[in-house]
Design an enzyme around this catalytic site. Structure first.
Site, PDB file in Angstrom:
ATOM      1  N   HIS A 119       6.154 -35.445  66.711  1.00  0.00           N
ATOM      2  CA  HIS A 119       4.973 -35.678  65.858  1.00  0.00           C
ATOM      3  C   HIS A 119       5.040 -34.894  64.550  1.00  0.00           C
ATOM      4  O   HIS A 119       4.011 -34.639  63.933  1.00  0.00           O
ATOM      5  CB  HIS A 119       3.696 -35.329  66.625  1.00  0.00           C
ATOM      6  CG  HIS A 119       3.439 -36.244  67.789  1.00  0.00           C
ATOM      7  ND1 HIS A 119       2.730 -35.877  68.905  1.00  0.00           N
ATOM      8  CD2 HIS A 119       3.803 -37.533  68.005  1.00  0.00           C
ATOM      9  CE1 HIS A 119       2.671 -36.893  69.767  1.00  0.00           C
ATOM     10  NE2 HIS A 119       3.327 -37.903  69.243  1.00  0.00           N
ATOM     11  N   CYS A 149      -0.291 -33.801  44.845  1.00  0.00           N
ATOM     12  CA  CYS A 149       1.079 -33.981  44.385  1.00  0.00           C
ATOM     13  C   CYS A 149       1.137 -33.709  42.881  1.00  0.00           C
ATOM     14  O   CYS A 149       0.381 -34.322  42.111  1.00  0.00           O
ATOM     15  CB  CYS A 149       1.535 -35.411  44.690  1.00  0.00           C
ATOM     16  SG  CYS A 149       3.203 -35.741  44.116  1.00  0.00           S
ATOM     17  N   ALA A 234       2.653 -21.723  81.607  1.00  0.00           N
ATOM     18  CA  ALA A 234       4.085 -21.834  81.264  1.00  0.00           C
ATOM     19  C   ALA A 234       4.663 -20.493  80.809  1.00  0.00           C
ATOM     20  O   ALA A 234       5.850 -20.234  80.985  1.00  0.00           O
ATOM     21  CB  ALA A 234       4.270 -22.901  80.184  1.00  0.00           C
TER      22      ALA A 234
HETATM   23  P1  NAD Z   1      -3.108 -32.165  75.748  1.00  0.00           P
HETATM   24  O1  NAD Z   1      -4.064 -31.268  75.056  1.00  0.00           O
HETATM   25  O2  NAD Z   1      -3.514 -33.568  75.994  1.00  0.00           O
HETATM   26  O3  NAD Z   1      -2.740 -31.535  77.177  1.00  0.00           O
HETATM   27  C1  NAD Z   1      -2.315 -30.204  77.315  1.00  0.00           C
HETATM   28  C2  NAD Z   1      -1.838 -29.996  78.730  1.00  0.00           C
HETATM   29  O4  NAD Z   1      -1.345 -28.666  78.837  1.00  0.00           O
HETATM   30  C3  NAD Z   1      -2.940 -30.147  79.784  1.00  0.00           C
HETATM   31  O5  NAD Z   1      -2.441 -30.967  80.830  1.00  0.00           O
HETATM   32  C4  NAD Z   1      -3.212 -28.712  80.253  1.00  0.00           C
HETATM   33  O6  NAD Z   1      -3.566 -28.643  81.615  1.00  0.00           O
HETATM   34  C5  NAD Z   1      -1.845 -28.069  80.008  1.00  0.00           C
HETATM   35  N1  NAD Z   1      -1.888 -26.620  79.763  1.00  0.00           N
HETATM   36  C6  NAD Z   1      -2.818 -25.897  79.076  1.00  0.00           C
HETATM   37  N2  NAD Z   1      -2.471 -24.611  79.020  1.00  0.00           N
HETATM   38  C7  NAD Z   1      -1.296 -24.497  79.698  1.00  0.00           C
HETATM   39  C8  NAD Z   1      -0.428 -23.413  79.992  1.00  0.00           C
HETATM   40  N3  NAD Z   1      -0.695 -22.153  79.590  1.00  0.00           N
HETATM   41  N4  NAD Z   1       0.697 -23.667  80.705  1.00  0.00           N
HETATM   42  C9  NAD Z   1       0.990 -24.918  81.134  1.00  0.00           C
HETATM   43  N5  NAD Z   1       0.209 -25.986  80.883  1.00  0.00           N
HETATM   44  C10 NAD Z   1      -0.922 -25.779  80.170  1.00  0.00           C
HETATM   45  O7  NAD Z   1      -1.745 -32.043  74.933  1.00  0.00           O
HETATM   46  P2  NAD Z   1      -0.545 -33.076  74.715  1.00  0.00           P
HETATM   47  O8  NAD Z   1      -0.215 -33.742  75.989  1.00  0.00           O
HETATM   48  O9  NAD Z   1       0.512 -32.326  73.996  1.00  0.00           O
HETATM   49  O10 NAD Z   1      -1.138 -34.192  73.765  1.00  0.00           O
HETATM   50  C11 NAD Z   1      -1.928 -33.840  72.676  1.00  0.00           C
HETATM   51  C12 NAD Z   1      -1.403 -34.256  71.310  1.00  0.00           C
HETATM   52  O11 NAD Z   1      -1.959 -33.326  70.363  1.00  0.00           O
HETATM   53  C13 NAD Z   1       0.070 -34.127  71.146  1.00  0.00           C
HETATM   54  O12 NAD Z   1       0.476 -35.264  70.487  1.00  0.00           O
HETATM   55  C14 NAD Z   1       0.293 -32.915  70.235  1.00  0.00           C
HETATM   56  O13 NAD Z   1       1.132 -33.303  69.172  1.00  0.00           O
HETATM   57  C15 NAD Z   1      -1.033 -32.640  69.588  1.00  0.00           C
HETATM   58  N6  NAD Z   1      -1.402 -31.199  69.577  1.00  0.00           N
HETATM   59  C16 NAD Z   1      -0.467 -30.284  69.200  1.00  0.00           C
HETATM   60  C17 NAD Z   1      -0.779 -28.927  69.212  1.00  0.00           C
HETATM   61  C18 NAD Z   1       0.278 -27.935  68.784  1.00  0.00           C
HETATM   62  O14 NAD Z   1       1.136 -28.252  67.957  1.00  0.00           O
HETATM   63  N7  NAD Z   1       0.284 -26.725  69.353  1.00  0.00           N
HETATM   64  C19 NAD Z   1      -2.052 -28.503  69.618  1.00  0.00           C
HETATM   65  C20 NAD Z   1      -2.998 -29.489  69.983  1.00  0.00           C
HETATM   66  C21 NAD Z   1      -2.653 -30.840  69.972  1.00  0.00           C
END
Ligand code: NAD
Length: 247
Positions: A119, A149, A234
């Site tokens: 993404h 820009c 994690a």
């Molecule tokens: P999601 O928010 O839908 O799900 C997150 C998952 O991580 C959940 O199932 C939750 O139970 C689990 N989780 C939370 N804390 C955890 C931990 N400490 N250890 C293990 N698991 C844990 O996220 P997604 O599936 O990545 O989809 C969301 C979309 O939003 C993605 O496309 C992503 O690009 C974007 N996003 C990115 C960020 C980032 O770059 N850090 C943050 C928020 C959303």
């Protein structure tokens, strides 16, 4: 009794092409909320509206309210033990690639070299009109000045894939290749509902891969593809796995 992690370690020791698919959950312990965290950014800004390209195109100034906060958060965040453990798995030769849905650059900062950003990355700004790319440092984002820009005056957008935008073709092809060749997929901190990234474990499984899921809680994948579910943060479970593999 053999623990789930010990079973995972035995599978990994026999693997030749392991990849990881990561999501927002792996960065929660770095202080970046996932879509499910309460009291976080996404309570304030509904992602269906604020992460939509249609809203950005019609009212970029509104979306920049959210982007300023998001970028402040991603730029100050540091990789946690989970990111570092995946880098370690690459270094000791087990992990071939990390396919991440995250846009926060924390895998690279944690030491991973082969990272496919499904993404995009919030550390780059792009002009949707002329295609030029810029480093955020070029602009006064701390002063909340909406970057434009310098060539065509268009409001810039972080080089991340918003809802309603296409995943770059090269990223799709590369991820598909890794998924088809994988014999083990570590699925870490993703709810596995945002497609097409969420389809990667199924592609790998069709080709015989074992799916190992690391999450705080069960997801739709847990009973529909996952071979071993490792429950917990994690930042704890992945380093524990690395320790087992180093024994
Ligand atoms: P999601 O928010 O839908 O799900 C997150 C998952 O991580 C959940 O199932 C939750 O139970 C689990 N989780 C939370 N804390 C955890 C931990 N400490 N250890 C293990 N698991 C844990 O996220 P997604 O599936 O990545 O989809 C969301 C979309 O939003 C993605 O496309 C992503 O690009 C974007 N996003 C990115 C960020 C980032 O770059 N850090 C943050 C928020 C959303």
């Amino acid at each position: 009794m053999v623990t789930e992690l010990e079973k995972v370690a035995e599978i990994i020791k026999k693997s030749k092409n392991m990849i990881a698919l990561t999501g927002a959950g792996i960065s929660v312990e770095s202080g970046i909320p996932d879509f499910r965290s309460s009291g976080g950014l996404w309570d304030k800004y509904n992602p269906a509206i604020y992460a939509s390209i249609h809203t950005f195109n019609s009212n970029p100034e509104k979306i920049w309210e959210m982007i300023f906060e998001l970028m402040e958060m991603t730029q100050s965040a540091k990789p946690n033990a989970g990111h570092v453990a995946l880098a370690e798995l690459e270094k000791i030769g087990f992990l071939k690639a990390v396919i991440t849905q995250n846009i926060d650059n924390l895998h690279q900062e944690g030491g991973s070299n082969n990272v496919i950003e499904y993404h995009g990355n919030a550390n780059t700004l792009e002009c949707l009109k002329c295609g030029r790319k810029f480093s955020p440092e070029t602009f006064d984002l701390a002063g909340k000045k909406i970057p434009k820009c310098p060539d065509c005056g268009q409001v810039l957008k972080p080089a991340v894939v918003f809802f309603g935008e296409m995943i770059p073709q090269n990223v799709l092809l590369e991820s598909q290749k890794y998924a088809e060749e994988a014999d083990v997929v570590l699925v870490v901190g993703t709810s596995a509902i945002v497609y097409p990234a969420a389809g990667i474990p199924a592609v790998a499984k069709r080709n015989g891969a074992k799916i190992i899921e690391f999450n705080l809680e069960e997801t739709g994948l847990t009973h529909n593809g996952t071979d071993i579910f490792v429950q917990g943060p994690a930042g704890k479970t992945l380093p524990a796995l690395v320790e087992l593999l180093k024994k």
